[in-house]
Design an enzyme around this catalytic site. Structure first.
Site, PDB file in Angstrom:
ATOM      1  N   HIS A   1      39.430 -24.142  -1.196  1.00  0.00           N
ATOM      2  CA  HIS A   1      38.541 -25.287  -1.277  1.00  0.00           C
ATOM      3  C   HIS A   1      37.078 -24.825  -1.136  1.00  0.00           C
ATOM      4  CE1 HIS A   1      37.292 -29.398  -0.839  1.00  0.00           C
ATOM      5  NE2 HIS A   1      36.559 -29.025   0.171  1.00  0.00           N
TER       6      HIS A   1
ATOM      7  N   CYS B   1      41.267 -21.797 -18.235  1.00  0.00           N
ATOM      8  CA  CYS B   1      40.617 -22.960 -17.609  1.00  0.00           C
ATOM      9  C   CYS B   1      40.776 -22.945 -16.093  1.00  0.00           C
ATOM     10  CB  CYS B   1      41.145 -24.268 -18.183  1.00  0.00           C
ATOM     11  SG  CYS B   1      42.893 -24.533 -17.838  1.00  0.00           S
TER      12      CYS B   1
HETATM   13  C1  PEP Z   1      45.213 -23.718 -12.908  1.00  0.00           C
HETATM   14  O1  PEP Z   1      46.309 -23.734 -12.349  1.00  0.00           O
HETATM   15  O2  PEP Z   1      44.547 -22.693 -13.089  1.00  0.00           O
HETATM   16  C2  PEP Z   1      44.632 -24.972 -13.400  1.00  0.00           C
HETATM   17  C3  PEP Z   1      43.548 -24.966 -14.142  1.00  0.00           C
HETATM   18  O3  PEP Z   1      45.230 -26.124 -12.991  1.00  0.00           O
HETATM   19  P1  PEP Z   1      45.000 -26.748 -11.513  1.00  0.00           P
HETATM   20  O4  PEP Z   1      43.999 -25.912 -10.799  1.00  0.00           O
HETATM   21  O5  PEP Z   1      44.566 -28.136 -11.725  1.00  0.00           O
HETATM   22  O6  PEP Z   1      46.387 -26.638 -10.956  1.00  0.00           O
END
Ligand code: PEP
Ligand code: MG
Length: 580
Positions: free
Chosen positions: A214, A511
């Site tokens: 976080h 992402c």
């Molecule tokens: C990930 O797992 O990298 C992702 C982009 O999804 P989240 O962080 O929302 O699980």
């Protein structure tokens, strides 16, 4: 220039050792995991996680007063704690303000007070009564599951604050800085980070936590230099002047103030140069790499549109529904999604279908009481026994795409098999939209070439891919050295996926938080990644770094990272390639 108020020589005491067993005597240098680049030099402001045991012991040695006297002390303490939450809520807006206002309400909850009073009348002292009452509420909230279970962290935070007030100490957590400071903490709670002011907190250094903690996510959003997983840093004396390098992970108290000031000035100039990057994303020799934004709702989408991005690479739809007990109607969902799509009508938006479950409880979708929710029914798996949930969401996404005219791609989270990808793609394409899947489970990376026979694009979620490849809970602060996307095994999985994309001639993006790390971004591009999606605040440093690096050098950086033995060695090796 910052005037340090402490002395490096005063760090630690002769017989103290940190958790790694390293004696802290005279310790003046620490190394952690760098997560947000930038150099800062300021006195350490140490956030304590707990009330001092001595104060609690002294309180326990006093004779137990009459229950009504203790209840008055409780009322005074709860009012002070609630007032603190309320004034911090007033200083911020949006979700942060809501979190703090809810905590203020919970602190003054009549049921909680009643539970304390019952214990006091049973002859217990105030601290015992507060603890027992909070435990009772923790049990109730945990039993209710979902969002209420999430509030357990808030309850524990409230208990620590109440205990501090009762024994006459300042509340634990991040203290209010009165001058520019380096905030040092074990790890930071959402209530600590909600009110962080980048003008006063010039760097963050935590003892625990990894690149997806976080603390790291908030620091990235605010652009505050940040180093996490810094063993032993909690033993630094408050007020000691620290030089923090968020690019290398080095934290030092043994530094000449003039040299430190010069490094900070050079960094400010470098960051100003980065801030002028205005896109579009490309390497120094012109190879295009789409730089995209991660968004959570209409507000963040509108804000992201002001950054030099070419679209949205990840719209986390579940974040719109964390406080909903009932599934919104298709019409309601359509309106919510349209607000996100509209600002990007000249670009494109990748919408992710609900990733409910595990760390993102959504009351109307999450399966309750799973033994191991991260490996349970989350993401696309929710549609296995509830196909209507996905169908209705796809209808709403298609409706929003038609209403706004924005090019809309749709992807599913937590895809593990080719059959899942095939079925999902058919459902998306039947609505006239482009279909893709996230690569978050190692099986999806290993079979990327076969997934790509059925979908239009892949997007690698490095946060979960790292968690599942390393079998290390992404929230576990003690496993931060494993939950690092620079782990060679994770980079191998990314390489396999990117290579499959190149062979198929289809886009493969990243992402997860890895895309927001400028150094790692060069590696990802060198591996063949075609788009990088991140918090809007991270866009300029990443774009500028790519603009300064040729594709050949990115490939060299990728080779160096893949060949390294661990994340720290990989960072050093890549920096050496880029500095050459
Ligand atoms: C990930 O797992 O990298 C992702 C982009 O999804 P989240 O962080 O929302 O699980
Ligand atoms: Mg994920």
């Amino acid at each position: 220039m910052v005037t340090p108020t402490g002395s490096p020589d005063s760090a630690g005491s002769p017989d103290v050792t940190d958790p790694t067993g390293i004696p802290t005597t005279g310790r003046t240098a620490w190394t952690g995991t760098p997560v947000v680049p930038g150099v800062a030099y300021a006195p350490a402001l140490v956030a304590r996680a707990e009330v001092s045991p001595d104060a609690v012991r002294r309180f326990g040695e006093r004779p137990v007063p009459e229950p009504d006297v203790s209840l008055e002390a409780y009322d005074a303490a709860s009012r002070s704690v609630a007032d603190g939450f309320t004034s911090r809520a007033a200083a911020v807006s949006g979700a942060a303000s809501e979190v703090l206002t809810a905590s203020a309400g919970l602190t003054l909850d009549k049921g909680l007070r009643g539970a304390v009073r019952t214990r006091l009348r049973g002859g217990h002292d105030l601290l015992t009564s507060v603890h027992a009452a909070v435990e009772q509420f923790v049990g109730v909230f945990t039993g209710m599951g979902g969002l209420m279970a999430e509030r357990v962290t808030d309850l524990r935070d409230i208990e620590r604050r109440l205990v501090a007030r009762v024994v006459g100490e300042a509340e634990p957590g991040a203290p209010e800085p009165s001058e520019p400071s380096v905030l040092v903490a074990e790890d930071l709670a959402p209530s600590d980070t909600a009110t962080l002011d980048p003008a006063l907190v010039v760097a963050l250094v935590t003892e625990k936590g990894g690149p997806t903690s976080h603390t790291a996510i908030i620091a990235r959003q605010l652009g505050i230099p940040c180093v996490v997983g810094t063993a032993g840093i909690m033993l630094v004396d408050p007020g000691t002047a620290l030089l923090v390098d968020g690019a290398t992970g080095e934290v030092s108290s043994d530094v000449d103030p003039d040299d430190a000031a010069a490094r900070v000035t050079a960094d400010v100039e470098a960051r100003e140069a980065l801030a002028s990057w205005s896109g579009p994303g490309a390497t120094a020799d012109g190879r295009q790499v789409k730089v995209l934004a991660n968004v959570a709702d209409g507000e963040s989408s509108t804000a992201a549109r002001r950054a030099p991005v070419e679209g949205v690479g990840l719209f986390r739809t579940e974040l719109c529904f964390l406080n909903r007990t009932e599934e919104p109607t298709v019409a309601e969902q359509t309106a919510i999604y349209a607000d996100v799509l509209r600002p990007f009508v000249e670009h494109y938006v990748i919408v992710r279908t609900l990733d409910a479950g595990s760390d993102k409880p959504v009351a109307f979708a999450t399966h309750e009481g799973e033994e191991n929710p991260a490996l349970g029914v989350r993401g696309l798996r929710l549609s296995f026994d509830n196909p209507g949930l996905l169908e209705r969401q796809l209808d709403a996404i298609a409706g929003a795409a038609a209403e706004t005219g924005t090019e809309t791609w749709v992807m599913a989270p937590m895809v593990a098999t080719v059959a899942e990808a095939t079925d999902f793609a058919a459902a998306v394409r039947s609505r006239g939209l482009k279909a893709g899947v996230m690569v978050e489970v190692p099986s999806a990376a290993l079979l990327a070439h076969r997934m790509l026979e059925h979908v239009d694009f892949l997007s690698i979620g490095t946060n979960d891919l790292t968690q599942y490849a390393m079998a290390a809970d992404r929230m576990a602060t003690d496993l931060a050295h494993l939950t690092d996307p620079w782990q060679p095994a994770v980079l191998q999985l990314i390489a396999i996926t990117a290579h499959a994309g190149q062979e198929a001639g289809k886009p493969v993006g990243v992402c997860g938080e890895a895309a927001a790390d400028p150094l790692l971004a060069t590696v990802l591009v060198g591996l063949g990644i075609t788009s990088l999606s991140m918090a809007a605040a991270a866009v300029r440093p990443v774009g500028a770094r790519l603009a300064a690096t040729t594709y050949d050098v990115c490939q060299e950086a990728a080779d160096a990272a893949l060949a390294a033995s661990d994340p720290a060695a990989a960072r050093v090796a890549v920096r050496a390639v880029l500095d050459d």
